[in-house]
Design an enzyme around this catalytic site. Sequence first.
Site, short mmCIF file in Angstrom:
data_model
loop_
_atom_site.label_atom_id
_atom_site.label_comp_id
_atom_site.label_asym_id
_atom_site.label_seq_id
_atom_site.Cartn_x
_atom_site.Cartn_y
_atom_site.Cartn_z
N CYS A 282 -5.94 -2.16 0.71
CA CYS A 282 -6.07 -3.08 -0.41
C CYS A 282 -6.30 -4.55 -0.04
O CYS A 282 -7.16 -5.18 -0.67
CB CYS A 282 -4.93 -2.94 -1.41
SG CYS A 282 -3.40 -2.28 -0.77
N ARG A 311 0.18 4.66 9.62
CA ARG A 311 1.54 4.38 9.17
C ARG A 311 2.51 5.01 10.15
O ARG A 311 2.30 6.12 10.62
CB ARG A 311 1.77 4.96 7.77
CG ARG A 311 0.86 4.31 6.75
CD ARG A 311 1.14 4.82 5.36
NE ARG A 311 0.17 4.25 4.43
CZ ARG A 311 0.07 4.58 3.15
NH1 ARG A 311 0.88 5.49 2.64
NH2 ARG A 311 -0.84 4.02 2.37
N GLN A 329 -7.60 7.51 3.54
CA GLN A 329 -7.41 7.55 2.09
C GLN A 329 -8.76 7.52 1.40
O GLN A 329 -9.66 6.81 1.83
CB GLN A 329 -6.62 6.31 1.64
CG GLN A 329 -5.19 6.32 2.10
CD GLN A 329 -4.44 5.12 1.55
OE1 GLN A 329 -4.87 3.99 1.72
NE2 GLN A 329 -3.33 5.38 0.89
N HIS A 333 -10.31 0.29 -5.29
CA HIS A 333 -9.58 -0.72 -6.04
C HIS A 333 -10.47 -1.24 -7.15
O HIS A 333 -11.62 -1.61 -6.92
CB HIS A 333 -9.12 -1.85 -5.12
CG HIS A 333 -8.13 -1.35 -4.11
ND1 HIS A 333 -8.52 -0.92 -2.86
CD2 HIS A 333 -6.79 -1.12 -4.20
CE1 HIS A 333 -7.44 -0.48 -2.21
NE2 HIS A 333 -6.40 -0.59 -2.99
N LYS A 413 2.84 3.89 -11.66
CA LYS A 413 1.72 4.73 -11.25
C LYS A 413 1.70 6.06 -11.99
O LYS A 413 2.72 6.48 -12.54
CB LYS A 413 1.79 4.99 -9.75
CG LYS A 413 3.03 5.75 -9.32
CD LYS A 413 2.98 6.14 -7.85
CE LYS A 413 4.27 6.85 -7.45
NZ LYS A 413 4.24 7.38 -6.09
N HIS A 459 -5.10 0.44 -8.01
CA HIS A 459 -5.28 1.21 -6.79
C HIS A 459 -5.39 2.67 -7.22
O HIS A 459 -4.64 3.11 -8.08
CB HIS A 459 -4.06 1.15 -5.86
CG HIS A 459 -3.56 -0.20 -5.53
ND1 HIS A 459 -3.60 -0.70 -4.26
CD2 HIS A 459 -2.98 -1.17 -6.28
CE1 HIS A 459 -3.07 -1.91 -4.23
NE2 HIS A 459 -2.68 -2.22 -5.45
#
Length: 605
Positions: A282, A311, A329, A333, A413, A459
């Site tokens: 992002c 990560r 991913q 956005h 979300k 997102h």
Amino acid sequence: MNSDKREPVGSHGDLVALRHSAAHVLAQAVKRLFPSAQVGIGPATEEGFYYDFRFDRPFSPQDLEKIEEEMRKIISAGAPIVRRPLSREQARDLFEKSGEPFKLEILHSIPSDAEITVYDQGEFTDLCRGPHLPDTAMIGAVKLLSSSGAYWKGIETNPSLQRIYGTAFHTQKELDAYLERLEEIRQRDHRKIGKEQGFFRTLDENGAGMVLWLPRGAKVRRVIEEIWKTRHDRHGYQYVYTPHIARLDLWKQSGHWDFYRDSMFSPMEIEGSEFELKPMNCPFHILIFKESVRSYRDLPVRLAELGTVYRYERSGTLHGLLRVRGFTQDDAHIFCRPEDIASEIGKVLTLVDEMLSPFGFTNRSVYLSTRPEGSVGSDENWALATGALEEALKTAGIPYEIDPGEGVFYGPKIDMKFHDVLGRTWQLSTIQVDFNLPEKFDITYRDSSGNAVRPIMIHRALLGSVERFFGILVEHFKGAFPLWLAPEQVALLTIADRHIPYATTLASELQNAGIRVFTDFRNEKIGAKIREAQMMKIPQMWIMGDREAEEQTVSVRNRDGQAGGALPWKEALTSVAEEIRSGLSLNTASGLESGRTTHSKGVSD
RNA sequence: GCCGGCGUAGCACAGUGGUAGUGCAGUCGAUUCGUAAUCGACAGGUCGUCGGUUCAAUCCCGACCGCCGGCUCCA
């Protein structure tokens, strides 16, 4: 393979009580065989039950066998399970006398106005609120499955207990069906199939949680990514590429360094400044948005990227492709005006179904996650964002459940879980509203009066991550990808060397038609070639001998073993090409008119 | 990360305190053959890594790396 596994025979209520009673029988058996074991808790779970014990050593598989045998004795002997209300003092005396510190701890945590009950069965008494079956003899069939360590109350600093898992059903037949399902799940394991089929590997040499995509897996991935890009183009997304590292300052500005550091790798130093491997895409997309002056006429701006992020995941949590440390991913956005949130979310919801239905994921559960502890942002913004998500779901007519406090630190979300052929659910799509990052980076657009206004940011990921999605697909299809997705779509198999020229011609024809071809022209018997193609799960085999070469035909055989007989090769090719086209379903028109890229930012002037 | 188990050839597995085997895959040769394995020969491993115990370690001990089952967490 049907998908109704989540509805076991017998009513749920029944099964929960039965399994809970089975857990008590487990504890009773353990206390008989290992009197020094102290009991923790033993609830029924989704698929069975467990019981935690404090014991001086882990239980071995042999222990489990003995325990299971003892449980059967208890069940076949039968004993009434009797509910007995006690005063707090009586209960305390009871568990002090029997030396059960964990039960005493639970007792202390029961609210003072609540009734205390114990359940007796034979010599065994457990603190429990029930309900239970009336008699141990009513437990139809039990099986212990595994044992492992677990913390008391799931807290890492608490004492570590030995947990024994098992399951129970009304009848042996139901238990057998369940065990068959477990075996089926083992057979479908993407790690096993991934290795057998040469889809991917993870090797010690390059470290845990980092995936090597082998050519056969990579081919499937490319198909997925091509579909993804095509659909996003049509929906008005603009594809971008961003780096894998950025200055630590960027992550400080975005807030990730404060809120997400636990999941980030340590910074690396480059010529005196610190850089950080990206855990998210992002901030880069924000920078791209910010890079030029934006007008309200440009909005919504939708930036998309298959962005690989890194990560730090604790070593014990890694799992095949489903949990890794480097993953891609299918990210995007959307920057829009606050009043457009609901309609933009609506478009994303359409895209989700368009993206996932070709893979057979049509059945989903939707969750709306609300504000968690330790989050950032104002109450009004949270309310506005949560309201917009709800509105979009209602407009789309999608039923959903609220997941309280499960939102991300920057906003609420929508999570979507899809059901696979075995009825298992997988978290795939997620859509998150974010007021925070636009603020942190002070991004704006000009409204019709020329004022600088703050956009909001959405997102979203549809597949979740390409790695996880692929792993799920492998399990869903058991490694046998449909024709349009398979790494090799047609296998060309020759009977003898003299058929190679003909087969070579057909290979070029297929390749020119964009069909992925596997050729096996080796000096091997046809049975061996078929066997190998079959084990590679190649959807279609074209077998060519004297007759086919003579008549310009191919003998078609499917991977399910059905031989379709001879067909003119042009017909066979057309039919394969047609099946691929309809499988990709790229001609779908739904909702596409909304997605034209109309502005020319960065292209004109 | 924590608890427990495990780590032998590319893969699936045997095996032992005296430096290792089987099947498949691989290479070479023969065979040119119609719908799930043609025959033969050969080759392939510092037994995860590093340290310790021992006359001697792949085997026993420790640390680390990795994998598996859980806990926890999550795309």
